[in-house]
Design a protein around this motif. Structure first.
Motif, PDB file in Angstrom:
ATOM      1  N   GLU A 168      47.745  46.498  39.107  1.00 60.74           N
ATOM      2  CA  GLU A 168      46.677  46.232  40.067  1.00 60.74           C
ATOM      3  C   GLU A 168      47.150  45.274  41.165  1.00 60.74           C
ATOM      4  OE1 GLU A 168      45.346  48.138  36.635  1.00 60.74           O
ATOM      5  OE2 GLU A 168      46.348  46.192  36.676  1.00 60.74           O
ATOM      6  N   THR A 169      47.935  44.274  40.785  1.00 63.43           N
ATOM      7  CA  THR A 169      48.492  43.351  41.784  1.00 63.43           C
ATOM      8  C   THR A 169      49.476  44.082  42.691  1.00 63.43           C
ATOM      9  OG1 THR A 169      48.204  41.467  40.299  1.00 63.43           O
ATOM     10  CG2 THR A 169      49.782  41.198  42.095  1.00 63.43           C
ATOM     11  N   LEU A 170      50.280  44.959  42.098  1.00 63.44           N
ATOM     12  CA  LEU A 170      51.207  45.784  42.881  1.00 63.44           C
ATOM     13  C   LEU A 170      50.443  46.587  43.930  1.00 63.44           C
ATOM     14  CD1 LEU A 170      53.869  47.418  43.451  1.00 63.44           C
ATOM     15  CD2 LEU A 170      53.169  48.905  41.571  1.00 63.44           C
ATOM     16  N   GLU A 171      49.363  47.235  43.521  1.00 64.57           N
ATOM     17  CA  GLU A 171      48.578  48.039  44.459  1.00 64.57           C
ATOM     18  C   GLU A 171      47.953  47.191  45.559  1.00 64.57           C
ATOM     19  OE1 GLU A 171      45.993  50.105  41.707  1.00 64.57           O
ATOM     20  OE2 GLU A 171      47.278  51.884  41.791  1.00 64.57           O
ATOM     21  N   LYS A 172      47.506  45.985  45.203  1.00 59.55           N
ATOM     22  CA  LYS A 172      46.926  45.099  46.211  1.00 59.55           C
ATOM     23  C   LYS A 172      47.998  44.649  47.208  1.00 59.55           C
ATOM     24  CE  LYS A 172      44.186  40.953  47.008  1.00 59.55           C
ATOM     25  NZ  LYS A 172      44.599  40.990  48.381  1.00 59.55           N
ATOM     26  N   LEU A 173      49.155  44.261  46.696  1.00 59.41           N
ATOM     27  CA  LEU A 173      50.252  43.867  47.589  1.00 59.41           C
ATOM     28  C   LEU A 173      50.672  45.027  48.487  1.00 59.41           C
ATOM     29  CD1 LEU A 173      52.502  41.706  45.253  1.00 59.41           C
ATOM     30  CD2 LEU A 173      51.461  40.973  47.409  1.00 59.41           C
ATOM     31  N   ASP A 174      50.718  46.218  47.920  1.00 62.92           N
ATOM     32  CA  ASP A 174      51.088  47.400  48.695  1.00 62.92           C
ATOM     33  C   ASP A 174      50.127  47.577  49.866  1.00 62.92           C
ATOM     34  OD1 ASP A 174      52.621  49.670  49.293  1.00 62.92           O
ATOM     35  OD2 ASP A 174      51.334  50.966  48.097  1.00 62.92           O
TER      36      ASP A 174
ATOM     37  N   LEU B 290      58.473  48.232  48.064  1.00 60.81           N
ATOM     38  CA  LEU B 290      58.153  47.671  46.754  1.00 60.81           C
ATOM     39  C   LEU B 290      58.772  48.536  45.657  1.00 60.81           C
ATOM     40  CD1 LEU B 290      54.354  46.945  47.335  1.00 60.81           C
ATOM     41  CD2 LEU B 290      56.307  45.473  47.834  1.00 60.81           C
ATOM     42  N   THR B 291      59.459  47.878  44.727  1.00 61.59           N
ATOM     43  CA  THR B 291      60.030  48.543  43.559  1.00 61.59           C
ATOM     44  C   THR B 291      59.466  47.845  42.339  1.00 61.59           C
ATOM     45  OG1 THR B 291      62.061  49.049  44.774  1.00 61.59           O
ATOM     46  CG2 THR B 291      62.181  49.158  42.376  1.00 61.59           C
ATOM     47  N   TYR B 292      58.976  48.643  41.376  1.00 62.78           N
ATOM     48  CA  TYR B 292      58.259  48.067  40.240  1.00 62.78           C
ATOM     49  C   TYR B 292      58.737  48.702  38.938  1.00 62.78           C
ATOM     50  CZ  TYR B 292      54.251  46.697  37.325  1.00 62.78           C
ATOM     51  OH  TYR B 292      53.449  46.171  36.353  1.00 62.78           O
ATOM     52  N   LEU B 293      58.937  47.851  37.918  1.00 63.67           N
ATOM     53  CA  LEU B 293      59.303  48.330  36.587  1.00 63.67           C
ATOM     54  C   LEU B 293      58.815  47.328  35.552  1.00 63.67           C
ATOM     55  CD1 LEU B 293      60.810  50.457  34.844  1.00 63.67           C
ATOM     56  CD2 LEU B 293      62.862  49.044  35.104  1.00 63.67           C
TER      57      LEU B 293
END
Length: 192
Positions: free
Chosen positions: A23-29, A39-42
């Motif tokens: 959810e934080t990833l999506e907000k930052l995106d 953005l790269t996420y794992l």
């Protein structure tokens, strides 16, 4: 490093963060739209890269043009997906390849992804691609291409492309290192 965004909305640094939720990833995106950030996420780790430099973009573009010319001249049907984001929450992985291609038909997951490495990051890119199911990943670094093919146990470094078995990688490397992109692409086309 810390990500800083100027008043003009330009990112001036990069960051590697841990314990980041999807959810934080999506907000930052959403917050970083228009900044050029990638953005790269794992698995809770997030790498935010500042806009890409000419040292990255020029070889990326040259490699893409060389590949596309080869596939067109060999009548290999392909669909360029560019850097379309791949990955989903359920996989705990997300990445924007530098370039990606579906061979034969359009698919939700590209068959081939290319990465131009100028600086190395902290996230295992191949693990993201493995989870997503990309068959072949090419890394271009200082004019040398490393090809990884997906196996049941993970990726294996191989000496040539399995998707484009007749392609001479050393030739692609040679033309990708030429100083002038226009001349390199034309010379490669003539060599075919």
């Amino acid at each position: 490093m810390v990500v800083a965004i100027s008043k003009a909305g330009v990112i001036t640094g990069g960051a590697f963060l841990s314990n980041v939720t999807w959810e934080t990833l999506e907000k930052l995106d959403a917050d970083l739209v228009g900044t050029g950030a990638r953005l790269t996420y794992l698995d809770g780790y997030l790498e935010i890269m500042a806009p890409l430099s000419e040292a990255h973009e020029e070889p990326k573009s040259t490699l893409g043009q060389l590949l596309e010319i080869y596939m067109r001249m060999r009548n290999i049907r392909f669909y360029g997906r560019g850097s379309t984001t791949i990955g989903i929450k359920e996989l705990g992985a997300r990445k924007e390849p530098d370039e990606s291609y579906c061979l034969g038909t359009r698919k939700s997951v590209p068959d081939l992804a290319t990465e131009v490495t100028v600086t190395s990051g902290g996230i295992d890119t191949l693990e993201i691609y493995r989870r997503v199911g990309v068959q072949e990943v090419w890394f271009w670094e200082d004019g040398v291409i490393s090809v990884y093919c997906l196996r049941p146990t993970g990726y294996e470094l191989v000496s040539k492309s399995e998707l484009l078995a007749d392609l001479d990688l050393r030739s692609i490397e040679f033309y990708s290192r030429m100083a002038d992109q226009y001349d390199a692409v034309n010379a490669f086309m003539r060599s075919l």
